[in-house]
Design an enzyme around this catalytic site. Structure first.
Site, PDB file in Angstrom:
ATOM      1  N   LYS A   1       0.838  -1.213   0.000  1.00 35.18           N
ATOM      2  CA  LYS A   1       0.000   0.000   0.000  1.00 35.18           C
ATOM      3  C   LYS A   1       0.864   1.252   0.000  1.00 35.18           C
ATOM      4  O   LYS A   1       0.501   2.263  -0.610  1.00 35.18           O
ATOM      5  CB  LYS A   1      -0.949  -0.004   1.196  1.00 35.18           C
TER       6      LYS A   1
ATOM      7  N   LYS B   1      -3.762 -11.835  -7.143  1.00 38.53           N
ATOM      8  CA  LYS B   1      -5.036 -12.134  -6.482  1.00 38.53           C
ATOM      9  C   LYS B   1      -6.143 -11.217  -7.032  1.00 38.53           C
ATOM     10  O   LYS B   1      -5.859 -10.088  -7.461  1.00 38.53           O
ATOM     11  CB  LYS B   1      -4.925 -12.026  -4.952  1.00 38.53           C
TER      12      LYS B   1
ATOM     13  N   LYS C   1     -10.186  -5.712  -5.269  1.00 38.31           N
ATOM     14  CA  LYS C   1     -11.116  -4.596  -5.472  1.00 38.31           C
ATOM     15  C   LYS C   1     -10.464  -3.476  -6.267  1.00 38.31           C
ATOM     16  O   LYS C   1     -11.123  -2.712  -6.947  1.00 38.31           O
ATOM     17  CB  LYS C   1     -11.487  -3.990  -4.116  1.00 38.31           C
TER      18      LYS C   1
HETATM   19  P1  TYM Z   1     -10.253  -6.938   3.032  1.00 39.01           P
HETATM   20  O1  TYM Z   1     -11.356  -5.972   3.236  1.00 39.01           O
HETATM   21  O2  TYM Z   1      -9.168  -6.599   2.062  1.00 39.01           O
HETATM   22  O3  TYM Z   1     -10.838  -8.326   2.581  1.00 39.01           O
HETATM   23  C1  TYM Z   1     -11.919  -8.943   3.257  1.00 39.01           C
HETATM   24  C2  TYM Z   1     -11.742 -10.450   3.279  1.00 39.01           C
HETATM   25  O4  TYM Z   1     -11.679 -10.979   1.954  1.00 39.01           O
HETATM   26  C3  TYM Z   1     -10.534 -11.809   1.807  1.00 39.01           C
HETATM   27  N1  TYM Z   1     -10.053 -11.700   0.416  1.00 39.01           N
HETATM   28  C4  TYM Z   1      -9.833 -12.761  -0.385  1.00 39.01           C
HETATM   29  N2  TYM Z   1      -9.966 -14.089  -0.175  1.00 39.01           N
HETATM   30  C5  TYM Z   1      -9.676 -14.913  -1.206  1.00 39.01           C
HETATM   31  N3  TYM Z   1      -9.260 -14.476  -2.427  1.00 39.01           N
HETATM   32  C6  TYM Z   1      -9.112 -13.145  -2.679  1.00 39.01           C
HETATM   33  N4  TYM Z   1      -8.734 -12.739  -3.897  1.00 39.01           N
HETATM   34  C7  TYM Z   1      -9.407 -12.213  -1.624  1.00 39.01           C
HETATM   35  N5  TYM Z   1      -9.382 -10.861  -1.532  1.00 39.01           N
HETATM   36  C8  TYM Z   1      -9.777 -10.564  -0.276  1.00 39.01           C
HETATM   37  C9  TYM Z   1      -9.533 -11.238   2.815  1.00 39.01           C
HETATM   38  O5  TYM Z   1      -8.551 -12.188   3.160  1.00 39.01           O
HETATM   39  C10 TYM Z   1     -10.430 -10.896   3.971  1.00 39.01           C
HETATM   40  O6  TYM Z   1     -10.677 -12.034   4.771  1.00 39.01           O
HETATM   41  N6  TYM Z   1      -7.471  -6.160   7.092  1.00 39.01           N
HETATM   42  C11 TYM Z   1      -8.642  -6.825   6.582  1.00 39.01           C
HETATM   43  C12 TYM Z   1      -9.926  -6.395   7.261  1.00 39.01           C
HETATM   44  C13 TYM Z   1      -9.908  -6.540   8.749  1.00 39.01           C
HETATM   45  C14 TYM Z   1     -10.072  -7.758   9.472  1.00 39.01           C
HETATM   46  C15 TYM Z   1     -10.005  -7.368  10.848  1.00 39.01           C
HETATM   47  C16 TYM Z   1     -10.250  -9.087   9.098  1.00 39.01           C
HETATM   48  C17 TYM Z   1      -9.769  -5.526   9.648  1.00 39.01           C
HETATM   49  N7  TYM Z   1      -9.824  -6.040  10.906  1.00 39.01           N
HETATM   50  C18 TYM Z   1     -10.101  -8.331  11.839  1.00 39.01           C
HETATM   51  C19 TYM Z   1     -10.361 -10.032  10.103  1.00 39.01           C
HETATM   52  C20 TYM Z   1     -10.281  -9.660  11.460  1.00 39.01           C
HETATM   53  C21 TYM Z   1      -8.785  -6.482   5.108  1.00 39.01           C
HETATM   54  O7  TYM Z   1      -8.272  -5.511   4.638  1.00 39.01           O
HETATM   55  O8  TYM Z   1      -9.609  -7.329   4.429  1.00 39.01           O
END
Ligand code: TYM
Length: 334
Positions: free
Chosen positions: A115, A197, A200
């Site tokens: 990032k 991967k 978004k």
């Molecule tokens: P975020 O918002 O980027 O993504 C949300 C969830 O989606 C999963 N994910 C994927 N899984 C499989 N293939 C992909 N291409 C893919 N892209 C995204 C992510 O692994 C995630 O589970 N930091 C975290 C959000 C967060 C969080 C937390 C998660 C903040 N606090 C506490 C768990 C517990 C994030 O940016 O996820």
């Protein structure tokens, strides 16, 4: 643990359009296992401002995300679905945990490096300490399990390290959380570049399936998916495009890779791609319908937002008070 129930915590950022990766890597697993736990599903809006956001747009997306959790099948009467910013304990615990986290640990985080490279004009302190806020999210609820995609593994490991460090000084304060990775769908790749991967923030919209894509768009994107010249639907690392499509198909259908290989034995990629598109549409179209119903039901959603934030605050404050006492903050006068 809360009483005799194990606790599950997870969250998603309210930024960008949610993709099939978010759905298969996280949301769908949440729905599948939620009955077994006391659950907290958070819309992590505080994490989102580590990157500049348009305020009105962030508010809109946060609400849409909260409704998507419900539309995906999480019953808000049984699952605590809420906004991070409505529970002040997240930020308060994050501050305390900042003082138990080392710069070197945060410098090693690959998401920070990615990032920071992407937003070189805005490498703010929040972006750097993002994983500490994430640790606070999880530890605040004494979570036993955290279902996420593979990309969040490093953050989960740091959360465990912080919790263990804190416990080694102050006794058993935090539950040490386990990562939960689904059998399939833990890493969904871009349809246009299966070495990356699905994300978004991908500039190429054909690489990602968005949860709100209509059926024609879904089928079209799968028809264009990058594959290979092997002409054989086989699950292996030398055919990353096909491997990704098999993963998606298995996750949607709830079947094994072997079953998928058998089903498409002797068939061409054209047939297979359409079948994957159909399977994805069969998952997403009902979800979209439920989402549109919720959009019409403002009072119902508002009540969930209010009630669940109160419930989350109650549990969060229990941990927070304990932590504040441990580190030596003066007791509140009742
Ligand atoms: P975020 O918002 O980027 O993504 C949300 C969830 O989606 C999963 N994910 C994927 N899984 C499989 N293939 C992909 N291409 C893919 N892209 C995204 C992510 O692994 C995630 O589970 N930091 C975290 C959000 C967060 C969080 C937390 C998660 C903040 N606090 C506490 C768990 C517990 C994030 O940016 O996820």
């Amino acid at each position: 643990m809360l009483g005799d129930q194990k606790v599950l915590f997870s969250g998603m950022q309210a930024t960008g359009n949610l993709t099939l990766g978010n759905y298969l890597g996280a949301l769908k697993n949440w729905v599948n296992i939620s009955d077994e736990y006391k659950t907290f599903f958070c819309v992590v809006d505080e994490h989102s401002i580590t990157v500049r956001q348009d305020p009105a747009e962030l508010r809109r997306r946060a609400r849409a995300l909260l409704m998507l959790y419900i539309a995906a099948g999480l019953d808000p009467e049984k699952n605590c679905i809420y906004y991070q910013s409505h529970v002040s304990g997240h930020a308060e615990l994050a501050w305390i945990l900042n003082c138990y986290t080392y710069m070197g640990e945060l410098q090693r985080m690959t998401q920070f490096k990615d990032k920071a490279a992407k937003h070189a004009d805005n490498i703010n302190a929040g972006l750097f300490t993002y994983p500490v806020l994430m640790a606070a999210d999880i530890l605040l609820y004494q979570a036993d399990v955290v279902p996420v995609g593979v990309d969040q593994k490093q953050h989960l490991e740091l959360t465990r390290d912080i919790a263990e460090r804190f416990n080694s000084i102050y006794g058993d304060v935090f539950t040490i959380p386990e990562i939960y990775l689904g059998k399939v769908g833990r890493k969904i790749m871009s349809l246009q570049d299966p070495s990356k991967k699905m994300s978004k923030s991908d500039e190429n919209p054909n690489g990602s399936i968005y949860l709100m894509d209509d059926k024609d768009t879904i089928i079209r994107k799968f028809k264009r998916a990058v594959t290979d010249n092997e002409a054989c639907v086989r699950y292996n690392d030398n055919q990353p495009g096909i491997k990704n499509l098999i993963d998606i198909y298995c996750a949607c259908k709830g079947i094994s890779t072997e079953d998928t290989e058998k089903e498409f034995d002797g068939k061409g990629y054209g047939d297979f791609k359409i079948a994957v598109g159909e399977a994805v549409a069969a998952e997403l179209i009902p979800l979209q319908e439920r989402f549109h119903e919720l959009e019409q039901n403002k009072d119902y959603v508002d009540k969930i937002i209010k009630d669940n934030a109160e419930q989350a605050s109650y549990f969060a404050n229990k941990t927070l008070r304990k932590v504040q006492k441990k580190v030596g903050f003066p007791e509140r006068i009742k």
